[in-house]
Scaffold this motif. Structure first.
Motif, PDB file in Angstrom:
ATOM      1  N   ALA A 310       0.800  -1.126  -0.220  1.00 48.82           N
ATOM      2  CA  ALA A 310       0.016  -0.105  -0.011  1.00 48.82           C
ATOM      3  C   ALA A 310       0.803   1.244  -0.102  1.00 48.82           C
ATOM      4  O   ALA A 310       1.896   1.196   0.361  1.00 48.82           O
ATOM      5  CB  ALA A 310      -0.961  -0.060   1.159  1.00 48.82           C
ATOM      6  N   ARG A 311       0.522   2.266  -0.565  1.00 47.77           N
ATOM      7  CA  ARG A 311       0.935   3.633  -0.583  1.00 47.77           C
ATOM      8  C   ARG A 311       0.223   4.394   0.498  1.00 47.77           C
ATOM      9  O   ARG A 311      -0.947   4.782   0.527  1.00 47.77           O
ATOM     10  CB  ARG A 311       1.076   4.385  -1.856  1.00 47.77           C
ATOM     11  N   VAL A 312       0.856   4.945   1.469  1.00 47.74           N
ATOM     12  CA  VAL A 312       0.569   5.582   2.723  1.00 47.74           C
ATOM     13  C   VAL A 312       1.127   6.971   2.899  1.00 47.74           C
ATOM     14  O   VAL A 312       2.592   7.136   2.788  1.00 47.74           O
ATOM     15  CB  VAL A 312       0.696   4.883   3.810  1.00 47.74           C
ATOM     16  N   GLU A 313       0.400   8.071   3.104  1.00 51.31           N
ATOM     17  CA  GLU A 313       0.958   9.336   3.184  1.00 51.31           C
ATOM     18  C   GLU A 313       1.176   9.607   4.491  1.00 51.31           C
ATOM     19  O   GLU A 313       0.045   9.408   5.196  1.00 51.31           O
ATOM     20  CB  GLU A 313       0.136  10.653   2.364  1.00 51.31           C
ATOM     21  N   MET A 314       2.209  10.002   5.130  1.00 56.43           N
ATOM     22  CA  MET A 314       2.416  10.209   6.377  1.00 56.43           C
ATOM     23  C   MET A 314       3.402  11.210   6.794  1.00 56.43           C
ATOM     24  O   MET A 314       4.438  11.603   5.876  1.00 56.43           O
ATOM     25  CB  MET A 314       2.862   8.867   7.127  1.00 56.43           C
ATOM     26  N   ASP A 315       3.643  11.556   8.067  1.00 55.26           N
ATOM     27  CA  ASP A 315       4.816  12.568   8.164  1.00 55.26           C
ATOM     28  C   ASP A 315       6.129  11.864   8.853  1.00 55.26           C
ATOM     29  O   ASP A 315       5.843  10.989   9.565  1.00 55.26           O
ATOM     30  CB  ASP A 315       4.110  13.485   9.599  1.00 55.26           C
ATOM     31  N   VAL A 316       7.020  12.117   7.821  1.00 51.79           N
ATOM     32  CA  VAL A 316       8.506  11.465   7.940  1.00 51.79           C
ATOM     33  C   VAL A 316       9.508  12.432   8.473  1.00 51.79           C
ATOM     34  O   VAL A 316       9.533  13.556   7.883  1.00 51.79           O
ATOM     35  CB  VAL A 316       8.909  10.863   6.765  1.00 51.79           C
ATOM     36  N   GLN A 317      10.219  11.906   9.581  1.00 54.38           N
ATOM     37  CA  GLN A 317      11.483  12.801   9.940  1.00 54.38           C
ATOM     38  C   GLN A 317      12.621  12.351   9.265  1.00 54.38           C
ATOM     39  O   GLN A 317      13.066  11.212   9.551  1.00 54.38           O
ATOM     40  CB  GLN A 317      11.578  12.614  11.521  1.00 54.38           C
ATOM     41  N   ASN A 318      13.426  13.469   8.649  1.00 53.42           N
ATOM     42  CA  ASN A 318      14.536  13.193   7.807  1.00 53.42           C
ATOM     43  C   ASN A 318      15.665  13.435   8.783  1.00 53.42           C
ATOM     44  O   ASN A 318      15.677  13.572  10.051  1.00 53.42           O
ATOM     45  CB  ASN A 318      14.802  13.950   6.910  1.00 53.42           C
TER      46      ASN A 318
END
Length: 1017
Positions: A310-318
């Protein structure tokens, strides 16, 4: 209240003529075929014995007398005229034509009028319009209904029957086939593409031994395909259309596919540039730095290979500790804590299951109860607040527009697209409909806004009771069928289900009622039902209230409100300052503009691209050796494909385009800095080439609402004696009369006929076809089609004098003199007056081609003579344009897009329409010899035989304080007469004569370069 239609719009007439001219040379003629009449069935009761008696009747169909070579030559001539790629053949020997027209420009009106024009010119009578859906069908049916009186006015002697095909009344097929009148049948593709459809099945009772479709096939109908990207998107649908046995198919779309012979193009960029649709501005609402809770949006699932993902949009910390919202791919067992870069808010979100059944896609987790459905989001705790802000902004913009537009007789509508019907209208435990949260929010915000002092007059004019907020909004949703003694409930649908039929029908019937002040509804809520097939000219605001960013395509969204608005008498309003569509988007401006641009590109619109065909229709003088003595330089022709290819090579050589024709940044930079260059042999056409390149640099203009400004009067200039002096020199109105010599008309026409008219003989066409007999009946496939001989004079000679009279309004005597080359002397004897001879042998050789070409030459020469012989006269001291009209002018624009700050004009900003105008305005501002100037408003018009003419600028020059000079300027990219379209050149000539009639205070000058203009004075 009825919508009114303008029959004189240039772009619509061009689209109509593009199709009509494909059949030039076709002689109007009725073709007959045999139709089995209704079987009179008699049965002897009790014995099972039956006998049938068949009678034969006559049906009327279309017949094409042109061969493939004639058609292809006509198609190529039309394509050259419109700067489109040339067709080399007719694929599979089928005549398929493509017209590209942007949403909101009157596509349905154009093709309906085209059918009537084809009948008028060639006698074709059988037409079928094929549409992809119920929504489009309802829209076409509505347009047929509201244009009927308009078309009867244009085609007064024509009867036509336009109807929607319905399997319940299949007998209409026989009427379609046998009627002498024009027949226009509207069908959805689904109504005949399946063998089980009634039209494809034997019907002994009504059609004897034939299928209904057999009668349709025999008529050889001209088939219009509306929205071909949806109607014929599959091979099966293409075959279904071919089963109608069309004489030709004409495909109309804003996003054409399977293009074969494109005849006309009016794409999105052209439509916005020419102000044929509303301008678009975006008010964006987007959360910023809102990463404090776990945010998730399921964008897609994929079970085509293992494992399921699945493709999920989420908040990612670099790695730098910055949180960004992005899409990631996950599978069963993945820990979203790790995918997020170790953000604590995702603790416990371990993927348990990814479910892929169509319509029920979701994802859930092992350690929490959240279920993530496709297209839905969780973690948007401020989502309701975002929507309320969108709604508040929409209502405020709506009320502001009402203050501005209601006094002009224009009703304002706003459209809300919502994610779930239940959010607007839900049901209580007893099954009663009650207001959902959106309806409650709306009424609360509306009541608060309308009572503000700013809207005091609006409130008292529109409202009498406190609860009237309930009456200004309504929803258009689809419903299930319900049960016995229980009405159906509103529900979410896709927009293409059977349940949507009644919704389309309802809002189509309400379309005109919604435009009236008598109808209180001004805010419309809809789910998916209005994605296509419905628009309203007075939708000025569109707001999408979704859990996430809109899943409706941006083009579908804005398409509901692109059409130019109308007033209470149904008249279209062309003022660009009024026609602004505001989109309230729940995303940033950049995201919205980028998504819309991408959609246009996905739909096949190529931005910032040049191709050979763009330059082939540049007008150039005809060389002296190609015209008769004394006319060199008077005639113009198209540049042609060969030299257009040289233009493309030159652009590539100088690095302006790449090998695929994509425009490079250096092109726009060199044009703006006056450094544009072309190969030496192309120098005579440099200005025209540069103008085309400038136009190709355009993209769809999407403006930021927050940059919108209204230009206000600069009273220091407007009230100055100098501006009054300038205005007094040009404000006067004139009338004109036309004198031209009949002798000159005959001289020019007969000379042009001798040079240009080569009348071909009719041909005998030999056609070879394979014939097969199968389960579907007898079918043929053409394998060869060629002309084998020509034949002489026609036995049927129409009344050419009456025909030319109708086309030109000339007297019978003048037409006879034109055709015979003779006139009567004092004794009544007809004697020759030139050496070109009698043309009636050519008329007898091929009557239709001769009549068409003669009429074309007559109209062209008459137009030139009218302009050459025009005389203007000032209408005394009482007819003029008041200077005070500037005070009521409402000018709006966008900073950094189409507004330039001004200190020398009557307004604090100049609103310009093109890069060329911007450069002139900047030059006026910078040059110290320009004392003041004004961009002439749209209402400053000069009457001409070719329509109204609006010059560009009025300028006052003050040289060293000694002498004031007044100029009215027409600023084209190139003012060379050979470079201008004939109508443009003739209107400029009329402008020159108009100002000459006002005296010597102001001089009219066409200019294309500011520096050269200043040097010339």
């Amino acid at each position: 209240m009825k919508l009114k239609f303008d029959s004189t719009l240039d772009y619509q007439q061009e689209a109509i003529a593009a199709v009509r001219d494909v059949f030039q040379g076709q002689t109007p003629k009725q073709a007959l075929f045999t139709v089995a009449a209704i079987a009179n069935e008699q049965m002897a009761l009790g014995f099972g014995d039956e006998s049938r008696q068949m009678t034969l009747g006559q049906g009327i169909g279309n017949r094409l007398m042109l061969d493939e070579e004639d058609l292809l030559n006509n198609i190529r001539a039309v394509q050259l005229r419109h700067g489109l790629p040339q067709s080399n053949s007719l694929p599979n020997h089928k005549l398929n034509l493509d017209i590209e027209m942007e949403t909101g420009t009157g596509k349905t009106y154009v093709y309906l009028r085209t059918l009537l024009e084809l009948n008028k010119a060639y006698g074709f009578t059988k037409f079928i319009i094929v549409v992809p859906s119920v929504a489009i069908k309802e829209g076409v049916q509505k347009t047929i209904e509201i244009t009927r009186d308009h078309f009867r006015g244009l085609y007064s002697n024509v009867n036509y029957d336009a109807f929607v095909y319905d399997g319940k009344h299949i007998e209409k097929i026989r009427d379609f086939a046998t009627s002498n009148d024009i027949q226009i049948m509207v069908m959805t593709i689904n109504s005949f593409q399946n063998d089980l459809n009634l039209i494809n099945r034997y019907n002994d009772k009504k059609f004897g031994e034939s299928k209904p479709i057999d009668l349709v096939r025999e008529t050889k109908p001209i088939v219009v395909i509306d929205e071909p990207q949806s109607t014929i998107s599959t091979d099966a649908q293409v075959e279904a259309v071919e089963s109608l046995n069309p004489l030709c198919t004409i495909r109309y779309s804003a996003t054409p596919i399977r293009v074969e012979n494109k005849l006309y193009r009016l794409n999105a960029v052209d439509s916005f540039a020419k102000k044929l649709v509303k301008g678009i501005e975006v008010e964006s609402f987007a959360a910023q730095d809102d990463h404090n809770e776990a945010y998730l949006l399921l964008k897609s699932v994929n079970n085509k290979k293992s494992p399921i993902t699945a493709r999920v949009e989420m908040d990612v910390q670099n790695k730098r500790g910055v949180v960004q919202r992005k899409a990631v791919t996950v599978k069963q067992g993945d820990d979203l804590y790790e995918k997020s870069g170790g953000r604590d808010v995702y603790e416990g979100y371990i993927v348990k299951d990814i479910y892929c059944a169509e319509g029920s896609e979701y994802m859930d987790f092992t350690s929490c109860s959240d279920i993530l459905h496709l297209g839905k989001a969780i973690g948007t705790v401020h989502d309701d607040e975002m929507k309320r802000q969108q709604m508040r902004a929409t209502i405020e913009e709506h009320l502001n527009k009402e203050l501005e537009l209601n006094p002009k007789g224009i009703k304002v509508l706003s459209l809300f697209f919502i994610d779930r019907v239940a959010n607007y209208r839900e049901y209580d435990a007893e099954g009663n409909a009650v207001k959902g949260k959106y309806a409650k929010w709306f009424e609360e915000i509306y009541q608060d806004m309308i009572r503000r002092p700013k809207y005091h007059d609006l409130w008292h004019r529109l409202h009498n009771e406190d609860d009237e907020a309930e009456l200004v909004h309504d929803g258009y949703f689809s419903a299930d069928k319900g049960k016995k003694n229980e009405p159906g409930h509103w529900k979410d649908t896709s927009g293409s289900t059977a349940a949507d039929d009644s919704t389309y029908n309802l809002i189509m019937k309400d379309k005109e009622r919604l435009l009236s002040f008598d109808c209180k509804i001004r805010f419309i809520f809809s789910h998916s039902a209005l994605r296509e097939g419905w628009d309203n000219p007075n939708v000025f605001q569109i707001c999408t209230l979704n859990e996430t960013k809109s899943t409706i395509k941006k083009r579908q969204e804005i398409g509901r409100g692109l059409r130019l608005c109308v007033n209470q008498t149904g008249e279209r309003q062309y003022d660009a300052n009024l026609n602004i569509l505001t989109v309230m988007a729940n995303e940033s401006y950049d995201e919205f503009a980028s998504s819309l641009q991408k959609e246009y590109e996905e739909d096949g619109i190529r931005f910032r691209v040049l191709e050979t065909a763009n330059f082939a229709n540049i007008l150039v003088p005809v060389p002296a050796e190609d015209v008769a003595t004394g006319t060199a330089g008077e005639e113009t022709a198209y540049l042609g494909t060969e030299k257009a290819e040289m233009v493309m090579e030159s652009l590539k050589e100088y690095g302006y385009v790449d090998d695929e024709g994509n425009i490079q940044e250096s092109l726009k930079a060199d044009i703006q800095q006056n450094k544009f260059v072309v190969a030496e042999e192309l120098a005579p056409y440099k200005a025209q080439i540069q103008e085309i390149c400038m136009q190709a640099c355009r993209t769809v203009p999407i403006h930021k609402k927050r940059e919108r400004r209204e230009a206000v009067l600069n009273k220091e200039v407007f009230l100055s004696p100098e501006f009054k002096e300038l205005w007094d020199s040009i404000k006067w109105k004139t009338t004109y009369r036309v004198d031209f010599s009949t002798e000159e008309l005959l001289r020019r026409c007969r000379k042009q006929m001798a040079l240009e008219m080569k009348i071909p003989s009719p041909k005998i066409i030999q056609t070879k076809a394979d014939l097969t007999i199968g389960t579907g009946g007898v079918e043929t496939k053409v394998v060869a089609d060629r002309a084998v001989s020509t034949y002489g004079s026609s036995n049927f000679l129409p009344d050419i004098v009456a025909y030319l009279q109708n086309e030109t309004n000339l007297t019978r005597r003048t037409i006879v003199e034109l055709l015979t080359g003779t006139r009567q002397d004092e004794k009544g004897t007809w004697i020759p007056f030139d050496d070109y001879g009698n043309r009636l042998k050519d008329f007898q050789k091929n009557p239709q081609v001769f009549m068409e070409n003669t009429a074309k030459i007559l109209r062209s020469v008459m137009k030139s003579l009218i302009v050459d012989g025009i005389k203007y006269q000032r209408l005394g001291d009482s007819e003029y344009y008041c200077q005070e009209l500037f005070e009521s002018e409402e000018l709006k624009g966008y900073l950094e897009s189409n507004m330039l700050e001004s200190t020398k004009s009557p307004y604090n900003y100049v609103v310009y329409d093109s890069e060329n105008e911007r450069q002139f305005a900047q030059s006026f501002e910078d040059n110290e010899d320009v004392y003041l100037y004004a961009k002439l408003p749209d209402w400053f018009k000069i009457s001409t035989p070719l329509g109204s003419y609006n010059p560009d600028w009025a300028v006052m020059i003050d040289q060293n304080g000694e002498k004031k000079l007044y100029f009215v300027l027409e600023t084209k990219g190139n003012i060379d007469t050979d470079a201008l379209r004939k109508t443009e050149s003739e209107k400029i000539q009329c402008g020159r004569e108009h100002f000459a009639a006002l005296g010597d205070k102001a001089e009219f000058m066409p200019v294309d370069n500011f520096t050269e203009f200043m040097h010339s004075i």
